[in-house]
Design a protein around this motif. Structure first.
Motif, PDB file in Angstrom:
ATOM      1  N   LEU A  74       0.821  -1.219   0.000  1.00 42.25           N
ATOM      2  CA  LEU A  74       0.000   0.000   0.000  1.00 42.25           C
ATOM      3  C   LEU A  74       0.852   1.264   0.000  1.00 42.25           C
ATOM      4  CD1 LEU A  74      -2.754  -1.099   2.532  1.00 42.25           C
ATOM      5  CD2 LEU A  74      -3.012  -0.833   0.045  1.00 42.25           C
ATOM      6  N   LEU A  75       1.986   1.216   0.667  1.00 42.93           N
ATOM      7  CA  LEU A  75       2.888   2.373   0.680  1.00 42.93           C
ATOM      8  C   LEU A  75       3.537   2.605  -0.690  1.00 42.93           C
ATOM      9  CD1 LEU A  75       4.566   1.873   4.156  1.00 42.93           C
ATOM     10  CD2 LEU A  75       3.117   3.800   3.466  1.00 42.93           C
ATOM     11  N   MET A  76       3.575   1.565  -1.502  1.00 48.19           N
ATOM     12  CA  MET A  76       4.082   1.714  -2.869  1.00 48.19           C
ATOM     13  C   MET A  76       2.939   2.040  -3.837  1.00 48.19           C
ATOM     14  SD  MET A  76       6.834  -1.363  -3.255  1.00 48.19           S
ATOM     15  CE  MET A  76       7.353  -0.794  -4.872  1.00 48.19           C
ATOM     16  N   HIS A  77       1.827   1.308  -3.689  1.00 46.74           N
ATOM     17  CA  HIS A  77       0.686   1.451  -4.600  1.00 46.74           C
ATOM     18  C   HIS A  77      -0.595   1.129  -3.851  1.00 46.74           C
ATOM     19  CE1 HIS A  77       3.423   1.817  -7.916  1.00 46.74           C
ATOM     20  NE2 HIS A  77       4.024   0.711  -7.527  1.00 46.74           N
ATOM     21  N   ASN A  78      -1.483   2.091  -3.795  1.00 48.42           N
ATOM     22  CA  ASN A  78      -2.786   1.881  -3.173  1.00 48.42           C
ATOM     23  C   ASN A  78      -3.706   1.236  -4.208  1.00 48.42           C
ATOM     24  OD1 ASN A  78      -4.970   1.920  -1.469  1.00 48.42           O
ATOM     25  ND2 ASN A  78      -5.339   4.109  -1.652  1.00 48.42           N
ATOM     26  N   GLY A  79      -3.346   0.011  -4.591  1.00 48.04           N
ATOM     27  CA  GLY A  79      -4.086  -0.740  -5.584  1.00 48.04           C
ATOM     28  C   GLY A  79      -3.317  -0.831  -6.892  1.00 48.04           C
ATOM     29  N   ALA A  80      -3.658  -1.858  -7.678  1.00 51.54           N
ATOM     30  CA  ALA A  80      -3.002  -2.076  -8.959  1.00 51.54           C
ATOM     31  C   ALA A  80      -3.820  -3.073  -9.766  1.00 51.54           C
ATOM     32  CB  ALA A  80      -1.587  -2.621  -8.753  1.00 51.54           C
ATOM     33  N   VAL A  81      -3.585  -3.079 -11.076  1.00 51.97           N
ATOM     34  CA  VAL A  81      -4.102  -4.134 -11.944  1.00 51.97           C
ATOM     35  C   VAL A  81      -2.884  -4.790 -12.565  1.00 51.97           C
ATOM     36  CG1 VAL A  81      -5.517  -4.720 -13.942  1.00 51.97           C
ATOM     37  CG2 VAL A  81      -6.245  -2.889 -12.403  1.00 51.97           C
ATOM     38  N   LEU A  82      -2.772  -6.095 -12.361  1.00 51.79           N
ATOM     39  CA  LEU A  82      -1.606  -6.846 -12.806  1.00 51.79           C
ATOM     40  C   LEU A  82      -1.993  -7.848 -13.895  1.00 51.79           C
ATOM     41  CD1 LEU A  82      -0.223  -7.731  -9.250  1.00 51.79           C
ATOM     42  CD2 LEU A  82       0.339  -5.734 -10.655  1.00 51.79           C
ATOM     43  N   PHE A  83      -1.156  -7.973 -14.908  1.00 55.83           N
ATOM     44  CA  PHE A  83      -1.318  -8.973 -15.961  1.00 55.83           C
ATOM     45  C   PHE A  83      -2.688  -8.898 -16.638  1.00 55.83           C
ATOM     46  CE2 PHE A  83       1.939 -10.601 -13.104  1.00 55.83           C
ATOM     47  CZ  PHE A  83       2.956 -10.904 -13.994  1.00 55.83           C
ATOM     48  N   GLU A  84      -3.055  -7.721 -17.098  1.00 59.34           N
ATOM     49  CA  GLU A  84      -4.348  -7.530 -17.770  1.00 59.34           C
ATOM     50  C   GLU A  84      -4.182  -7.757 -19.265  1.00 59.34           C
ATOM     51  OE1 GLU A  84      -8.352  -6.022 -17.754  1.00 59.34           O
ATOM     52  OE2 GLU A  84      -7.153  -4.638 -16.603  1.00 59.34           O
ATOM     53  N   PRO A  85      -4.697  -8.887 -19.785  1.00 63.05           N
ATOM     54  CA  PRO A  85      -4.635  -9.107 -21.235  1.00 63.05           C
ATOM     55  C   PRO A  85      -5.648  -8.208 -21.940  1.00 63.05           C
ATOM     56  CG  PRO A  85      -5.719 -10.952 -20.154  1.00 63.05           C
ATOM     57  CD  PRO A  85      -5.295 -10.002 -19.070  1.00 63.05           C
ATOM     58  N   TRP A  86      -5.511  -8.038 -23.236  1.00 65.87           N
ATOM     59  CA  TRP A  86      -6.410  -7.151 -23.978  1.00 65.87           C
ATOM     60  C   TRP A  86      -7.860  -7.596 -23.876  1.00 65.87           C
ATOM     61  CZ3 TRP A  86      -9.415  -9.057 -27.887  1.00 65.87           C
ATOM     62  CH2 TRP A  86      -9.042 -10.278 -28.438  1.00 65.87           C
ATOM     63  N   PHE A  87      -8.104  -8.879 -23.579  1.00 64.48           N
ATOM     64  CA  PHE A  87      -9.470  -9.394 -23.502  1.00 64.48           C
ATOM     65  C   PHE A  87     -10.007  -9.381 -22.077  1.00 64.48           C
ATOM     66  CE2 PHE A  87      -6.328 -12.775 -23.951  1.00 64.48           C
ATOM     67  CZ  PHE A  87      -6.463 -13.460 -22.767  1.00 64.48           C
ATOM     68  N   GLY A  88      -9.305  -8.740 -21.149  1.00 61.99           N
ATOM     69  CA  GLY A  88      -9.763  -8.637 -19.768  1.00 61.99           C
ATOM     70  C   GLY A  88      -9.271  -9.792 -18.916  1.00 61.99           C
ATOM     71  N   GLY A  89      -9.507  -9.704 -17.621  1.00 59.28           N
ATOM     72  CA  GLY A  89      -9.159 -10.791 -16.724  1.00 59.28           C
ATOM     73  C   GLY A  89      -7.906 -10.581 -15.913  1.00 59.28           C
ATOM     74  N   GLY A 119     -13.958 -13.539 -11.049  1.00 52.10           N
ATOM     75  CA  GLY A 119     -14.982 -13.988 -10.112  1.00 52.10           C
ATOM     76  C   GLY A 119     -14.465 -14.479  -8.780  1.00 52.10           C
ATOM     77  N   GLY A 120     -13.155 -14.711  -8.669  1.00 49.88           N
ATOM     78  CA  GLY A 120     -12.564 -15.141  -7.405  1.00 49.88           C
ATOM     79  C   GLY A 120     -12.022 -13.947  -6.632  1.00 49.88           C
ATOM     80  N   GLN A 121     -11.927 -14.108  -5.320  1.00 46.41           N
ATOM     81  CA  GLN A 121     -11.408 -13.031  -4.482  1.00 46.41           C
ATOM     82  C   GLN A 121     -10.294 -13.524  -3.582  1.00 46.41           C
ATOM     83  OE1 GLN A 121     -13.609  -9.743  -3.014  1.00 46.41           O
ATOM     84  NE2 GLN A 121     -15.551 -10.741  -3.486  1.00 46.41           N
ATOM     85  N   LEU A 122      -9.324 -12.646  -3.378  1.00 48.74           N
ATOM     86  CA  LEU A 122      -8.219 -12.878  -2.456  1.00 48.74           C
ATOM     87  C   LEU A 122      -8.509 -12.101  -1.181  1.00 48.74           C
ATOM     88  CD1 LEU A 122      -5.345 -14.169  -2.223  1.00 48.74           C
ATOM     89  CD2 LEU A 122      -4.453 -11.959  -3.012  1.00 48.74           C
ATOM     90  N   PHE A 123      -8.469 -12.811  -0.042  1.00 49.10           N
ATOM     91  CA  PHE A 123      -8.785 -12.197   1.247  1.00 49.10           C
ATOM     92  C   PHE A 123      -7.593 -12.262   2.184  1.00 49.10           C
ATOM     93  CE2 PHE A 123     -12.897 -13.640  -0.286  1.00 49.10           C
ATOM     94  CZ  PHE A 123     -13.788 -12.646   0.112  1.00 49.10           C
ATOM     95  N   ILE A 124      -7.536 -11.288   3.070  1.00 48.82           N
ATOM     96  CA  ILE A 124      -6.684 -11.351   4.251  1.00 48.82           C
ATOM     97  C   ILE A 124      -7.592 -11.768   5.402  1.00 48.82           C
ATOM     98  CG2 ILE A 124      -5.468  -9.971   5.993  1.00 48.82           C
ATOM     99  CD1 ILE A 124      -4.389  -8.231   3.741  1.00 48.82           C
ATOM    100  N   ASP A 125      -7.185 -12.791   6.129  1.00 48.68           N
ATOM    101  CA  ASP A 125      -7.900 -13.195   7.344  1.00 48.68           C
ATOM    102  C   ASP A 125      -7.168 -12.545   8.510  1.00 48.68           C
ATOM    103  OD1 ASP A 125      -9.021 -14.340   9.585  1.00 48.68           O
ATOM    104  OD2 ASP A 125      -8.968 -16.385   8.796  1.00 48.68           O
ATOM    105  N   THR A 126      -7.728 -11.473   9.031  1.00 46.30           N
ATOM    106  CA  THR A 126      -7.057 -10.711  10.092  1.00 46.30           C
ATOM    107  C   THR A 126      -7.086 -11.424  11.436  1.00 46.30           C
ATOM    108  OG1 THR A 126      -9.064  -9.423  10.557  1.00 46.30           O
ATOM    109  CG2 THR A 126      -7.501  -8.496   8.964  1.00 46.30           C
TER     110      THR A 126
END
Length: 171
Positions: A74-89, A119-126
């Motif tokens: 978060l101190l580097m990037h408050n969010g990002a989109v990684l590996f986005e192909p031209w067709f989405g995903g 459709g999948g989500q990555l969670f932190i379990d605090t």
């Protein structure tokens, strides 16, 4: 040098992973080889950093302490989109405001969604006290949740090495 509660970014695997990745990008793009030999170009979008005060405010408002390695991101990037192909995903790593906006009804209170893909989500379990706090949920059915047995910096490093593939689903 960015610091937050004693975090030294020069000693951070998150910093090393993202710095090396960015060195390879040309116009925020790179060509990758996906599964089954498929070659395609992917794009990256990196949000500006979150301030330490915004991170502290987020933690206070949600009565949680985020893992140190995730704070490094978060101190580097408050969010990002990684590996986005031209067709989405591409994989979206949420900004602080999007984390709250993405919380699903019926999910445990201590689960915070930090990323989304297909459709999948990555969670932190605090509530987890060790370094194995990441959860992948590929549906909205709690019983389908899978603990990944890793922290954010290990996940990010492996995700980049796997060129955006869902390595945690490999057999």
């Amino acid at each position: 040098m960015i610091k937050f509660e004693g975090i030294n970014m020069s000693d951070c695997l998150v910093n090393e992973t993202l710095t090396a990745l960015k060195k390879r990008l040309v116009n925020q793009e790179i060509e990758v080889q996906g599964e089954r030999g498929f070659l395609y170009k992917v794009e990256f979008e990196f949000n500006p950093p979150a301030s330490d005060s915004k991170i502290r405010e987020f933690e206070k408002n949600n009565n949680i302490t985020l893992p140190v390695d995730y704070k490094q991101f978060l101190l580097m990037h408050n969010g990002a989109v990684l590996f986005e192909p031209w067709f989405g995903g591409g994989f979206e790593l949420h900004s602080l405001w999007r984390i709250i906006d993405s919380k699903l009804e019926g999910m445990p209170e201590e689960w915070f969604p930090i990323g989304y893909q297909d459709g999948g989500q990555l969670f932190i379990d605090t509530s987890v006290a060790n370094e194995n706090y990441l959860i992948w949920l590929d549906s909205s059915i709690l019983e389908d949740a899978k603990y990944l047995n890793m922290n954010f910096e290990a996940w990010l490093d492996r995700f980049v090495v796997a060129q955006g593939a869902k390595f945690w689903e490999w057999e």
